[in-house]
Structure formats: structure tokens, C-alpha cells
Enzyme design. Structure first.
Site, PDB file in Angstrom:
ATOM      1  CB  SER B 140      -0.948  -0.065   1.208  1.00  0.00           C
ATOM      2  OG  SER B 140      -2.067   0.750   1.020  1.00  0.00           O
ATOM      3  CG  ASP B 294      -6.609  -3.383  -3.438  1.00  0.00           C
ATOM      4  OD1 ASP B 294      -7.295  -2.387  -3.133  1.00  0.00           O
ATOM      5  OD2 ASP B 294      -5.420  -3.523  -3.100  1.00  0.00           O
ATOM      6  CG  HIS B 323      -5.713  -2.482   0.338  1.00  0.00           C
ATOM      7  ND1 HIS B 323      -4.798  -2.376  -0.683  1.00  0.00           N
ATOM      8  CD2 HIS B 323      -5.240  -1.710   1.351  1.00  0.00           C
ATOM      9  CE1 HIS B 323      -3.824  -1.553  -0.301  1.00  0.00           C
ATOM     10  NE2 HIS B 323      -4.063  -1.151   0.914  1.00  0.00           N
TER      11      HIS B 323
END
Lengths: 347, 347
Positions: B140, B294, B323
Site C-alpha cells: 500500500s 482490491d 486490500h
């Protein structure tokens, strides 16, 4: 309570009024002097076998559906009698914004998709004497009403076309509606729904429309800057010119009222929670329409329900506008949707 | 300003401190007495060729990455010297919550992913004398830092593994971060970031965590009630026990500070906006890892960037946790991620 100029016939065209009297709601309360406002196009024939019912989506009014009606198009008013009922909470039919005390504003009772459908049933039977609908169709919450009709009155619906909606609201969808409701309620002037004038709640309305910007469209839409195709100059211009411009004139209580219905949409309450039994009882030829990229009603969710409906087909509308493919922002969506409606009316 | 007990070594383990002195930020301001807090595992060998850099994600601290390190696993501290740098805004490195006036709280300057990477570069060169990283990886915002490293210091990175992140933040992703930031700012006690105690802002933190419930996972996750697999009893229990429990102890200013970095992540600022040129300059062997489902960093967005990186491969991690597949909630994700890291270290 200030009269909100958004909910006027100047902006939404003339409506007719069907008086429901003391209307008992599914959740138990009674709306006294309850009203269903609606529009019609075309004429009911003598046999009363050319009626189409076309309820509208969350936040809309019958006007939002009129773009699908036209001479030479599948929903042709020269052939069909097309009824566009307003849903409760839309600002024209009985709603938080137009109901007198004690049921005004934040005290408006909880209404369900079932209440909308019962009111519509009374309209078409009592007012028009219609015994069978050739077609019922609707988008999003209009699809929820379509499913409710097909499950509740299976012998009265010949063909059903739910666009981008589900018969039972999914948990993720429930969370989403809760999130945008809470954005509306977060406004410092919301006052538990007892604001005098919706314009005082513009901060909450803007916060809410920002969430629609995130969830209402898809990643690819923004990546390709699809908003340019409809004349917006930047991402900010789109957010303000599209989402804010649409939502800011509305009444937060009306949106929350319709949102509660959306969250609690579930035809399986007629069959003790058994969705397969509820959908299995549908007799209408049904075209379940899913929109690619739709984050509210993903194709997989629509397809899972379609498989439970005996005489049904899955149709896909391909659009980067995701859930808003229904707005026919490009000729392609109009073609795809008209094709489905043509097939439905000639099934 | 009340000291927030969440940002303590009791909860996050011991850190080391690297003093950056007067640290000039990319956006122009200077943080005086700027600090980078970090952890290490394993030992740097004499040749200094066994270093791995593993920056953490938004809202995290180095502790969040320690679950991937272990004897016999790819990130083996008996073989590698693994550095876990804290990012600015994480509550340990210089952050709104720990910086003295005049740069405290709502007045903390804007920091960028580039600032994090420059600080990390100083740490590994000045403190450890490392000239090449065997591997840089991150999830991320950790992926954003990974890309920034590979673009900015191409000769210093042998292998790069960005998990579920992009080199340039997409417009939809930008809208998403803006939406959750605004939820934090909507708290009635937020006071433009000058609250005394983050606990006063729990309404905004809860509103914000509700949005993570909608966008952070996927529709299928909720439909399958995947939260049951990790011991939650209901949807509400999951919302409170997972999202609220995670976010409520944090500092809204810290989250907003890291969010601003996230929104403005863009390696193409080094090449006048030309993303292809920026990614084309990467010399590291790169495994771009996308997570199925995601909604922040969809597979298509990750793949589009991967195709611009010369010596790269796309790898997919399949998880209903979307995610958050990185958290390895089931053995399957751990296996998939370890496999990728093994390949990366043996490429």
C-alpha cells in the site's frame, strides 16, 4: 418548515395525485392523508392489457424515467400506457419534506419497498382497473420495486426487468447506504432531522455527494477521465458540477427515508427468509440486468439472484458509468438498454 | 497537548532513532529536530550486501511488518539485515502528534513519499553505509515508497516488490482518500486539527472507520461473511471489533498527514509527469503484486504500471480480504506472499 423549491412541478413536470387515505405501513405506523403522486404516458386501451409500470430510483422522481419513453422506442406511448409512480420519500408522494406535523421531517415513519408496491397496486387496480402489467421495470431502487412486484403479485406481472438492483440488499450494500446516510446526518445543522430549511444542511449534503463520487462510479471511469465526454473540465468540476449540483437542492430527510427502504429491501421476508423460495415463485419472464463496473450491485450479486428465477435471463450493460450507465451518457448505453426492453416486450 | 498512549513502545515495541536535524521537505518547509524512528532485524554483514528495506503502510508502524519476518521464512533475520523505517506521520517518526509548536497538530507541514524516501536514504547510507538494497518491499503506502526508491535511486535497488499499491495515485484513489480525510475532519471537536486529545474526536474516527468498512473490503467478503473466519459474531461486531478497534486509538492529524502523502504519491514528478519515463528508468527486478478484489489499487491499475517497468512481472494474490489480504488472515495469503518473496530473493 420552509417549502423546498426543488420539489416543484416547475422542475419535475405535472403529476397526478392518488389519495391513499389512512395508509398503514408495513412497519406499523399510519400515514394519514397519504398520497402517491404519479405521471402517465399514452392511453390505457379498452382491454386494459397495455400497461407498463416504471417506478423510479432512489433520489429521483418520475421525471428521471421519462427519457426512456418515446415514439418509436420500446416504451412507445402510442402503444403502451406507461405509469411512472413516485416512491414515498421522493418529495412529491408522501415524504418527510411534505408531510404535516406530527409526521414531518425527522419524525416521518419508516416506509418499505413493500409499502411503495402496495400503494402502486392500489393505484393500478382501484384507479385504472388493471389486472395485469405487460411489463414492470426499474433501475436500482426501481429494480427493488420490480422484484417486490414480481414476488408479491406473481399473477399480475407478465414480464419484469430489474436493472442494476437486487431483490435482497447485500450486506456490503447495506454498509454503503449507512455510510452515506451518516454523512447527511453529520451536518452540524441536521438537528436530528428537524432543520427548518434543507439549505442549512449543505455541508452534510456535500460530504454525502463526495461519497457518491467514490462509490457511485468506478476506478476506470476516473482513470479514463470519462467525465470529459459530458463536458466537465476537471475532476473537481465534475464533483461539483455533477454530484453536488444533483444532490445539493434535495432534502436530507427525503434521501434518508428512501435510503432506509433501500437498506431493508428483501423479498425473502415473504418466505421466512428463504430467498430461493421467494424468487422461485416469480412467474414473470424476467430479464435481470447487471451493469459492468457497478460497485453497488455487482454482476455476481445480480447473477446469483437471476439463477433462482425460473423463467429468467441475465443481460449485461457495458458502461464505464458503472451504476449510472442507466443515464445513457453515451449512445451505447441507450442502444443496449433499448435492445433489452425490445426483447422484453416481444418475449 | 495530551500524550496519546497508543503511540508508545509498550504497544509497538522498541525503536531506534535517527536524527535528521533540520530536514527540508519537498514542499518547502523545514522540520527542525526531525526524527526517523525505525527497527531492525538481523545483522548487516561485512560486505553490507544483505540489507532489505521494508517501509510500512498508511496508519501503521514498523511493528505491522514484523509478521513477515522469521527464521526459515523468506525474510529470514539469520540471513538478512531487515530495516523497518517508520514513515513521517506514523506517531513515532516526526508526526503531528509528537512535534512541538509551531509545527504541532494541525500546523504540521505537508510531507511527501519523497521525503520519507530521502530520510530512509540518509538512514541507510549515513548510519549503515549501505550502497545497495537486496530488496525493497512494501504494501500500500509501503508500495508507494518502494516505487519512489526504485525510480529515485535505480542503482541502489536490486529487487523491488510493491504489494497492492501504485507508483502514481489514481484519481479514484485520490477521491477515496479525500473522502476518509473529510470524515475525520467532520468531527465536531476536530477544531481544524487543534484538538487537545484525540479521544475527543471519536465521532469522526468512527465515521472514518465506517468508510473503511465500505471501501476497504469487497462485496463478496461481506456476502460470504468472511469475518466469521476470524471470530466476529455479526456484521456490527466486525465493524466495531475490527475497524473501530483499529482506528479509534489513533490521532486524526497523523492519519490525515499520511493521507496527504498517499494522495500525492506520483513518481512521474521526477520526469515532468511522464509516468512511462519514470517507470522505464527502474533497474531493479520488480514484482508488481496486485490483490484480487482490491478497490483501492485494482489489478488493472497495478498491471498498467507493471507493463511500463522493464524487468518486471505481475503477480496476483487471491484473497477475499481484498486490500487487506496482506494481513494473512488465512494460511493461503501467507503462502502466496512468501512464495513471491522467495522468488524475489532468488531472482
Amino acid at each position: 418548515m420552509v417549502v423546498n423549491p426543488y420539489y416543484s412541478e416547475d422542475l419535475h413536470g405535472p403529476h397526478q395525485t392518488f389519495e391513499l387515505g389512512d395508509f398503514k405501513l408495513e412497519m406499523g405506523e399510519i400515514i394519514r392523508g397519504c398520497k402517491l403522486l404519479y405521471k402517465t404516458h399514452g392511453k390505457l386501451n379498452q382491454k386494459k392489457d397495455n400497461a407498463i409500470l416504471f417506478p423510479h430510483m432512489w433520489s429521483g422522481t418520475p421525471k428521471a424515467m421519462e427519457g426512456f419513453i418515446g415514439k418509436g422506442r420500446p416504451l412507445d406511448p402510442e402503444k403502451y400506457f406507461i405509469i411512472l409512480p413516485g416512491q414515498f420519500g421522493n418529495g412529491f408522494s408522501s415524504s418527510p419534506s411534505n408531510t404535516p406535523t406530527p409526521h414531518d421531517r425527522g419524525a416521518f415513519p419508516k416506509v418499505t419497498i413493500g409499502d411503495d408496491v402496495v400503494a402502486q397496486h392500489r393505484l393500478i387496480t382501484e384507479q385504472f382497473g388493471i389486472e395485469e402489467l405487460q411489463l414492470i421495470l426499474g433501475w436500482s431502487m426501481g429494480a427493488q420495486q420490480t422484484y417486490e412486484w414480481a414476488v408479491r403479485f406473481p399473477d399480475m406481472v407478465k414480464c419484469a426487468v430489474p436493472f442494476a438492483g437486487t431483490a435482497r440488499t447485500t450486506p456490503h450494500n447495506y454498509l454503503w447506504v449507512t455510510a452515506f446516510e451518516d454523512a447527511l446526518k453529520s451536518d452540524p445543522n441536521f438537528n436530528d432531522g428537524f432543520f427548518e430549511d434543507a439549505r442549512l444542511c449543505h455541508v452534510g449534503l456535500r460530504r454525502h455527494s463526495q461519497l457518491w463520487g467514490v462509490m457511485g462510479l468506478c476506478q476506470e471511469f476516473y482513470k479514463k477521465e470519462t467525465w470529459r465526454d459530458v463536458g466537465f473540465s476537471s475532476l473537481e468540476d465534475f464533483q461539483h458540477g455533477f454530484w453536488d449540483a444533483y444532490f445539493l437542492p434535495m432534502d436530507p430527510n427525503n434521501l434518508i427515508c428512501m435510503g432506509w427502504k433501500w437498506k431493508h429491501g428483501d423479498v425473502s421476508r415473504h418466505t421466512c427468509g428463504d430467498l430461493r423460495a421467494a424468487l422461485g415463485g416469480i412467474k414473470a419472464k424476467t430479464y435481470v440486468v447487471a451493469f459492468t463496473h457497478d460497485m453497488f450491485f455487482p454482476m455476481a450479486d445480480c447473477e446469483a439472484e437471476q439463477k433462482m428465477i425460473p423463467d429468467s435471463e441475465l443481460r449485461i450493460v457495458n458502461s464505464l458509468w458503472a451504476h449510472f450507465g442507466m443515464f445513457c451518457m453515451s449512445p451505447s448505453e441507450k442502444e443496449q438498454i433499448d435492445k433489452i426492453l425490445f426483447d422484453a416486450l416481444h418475449a
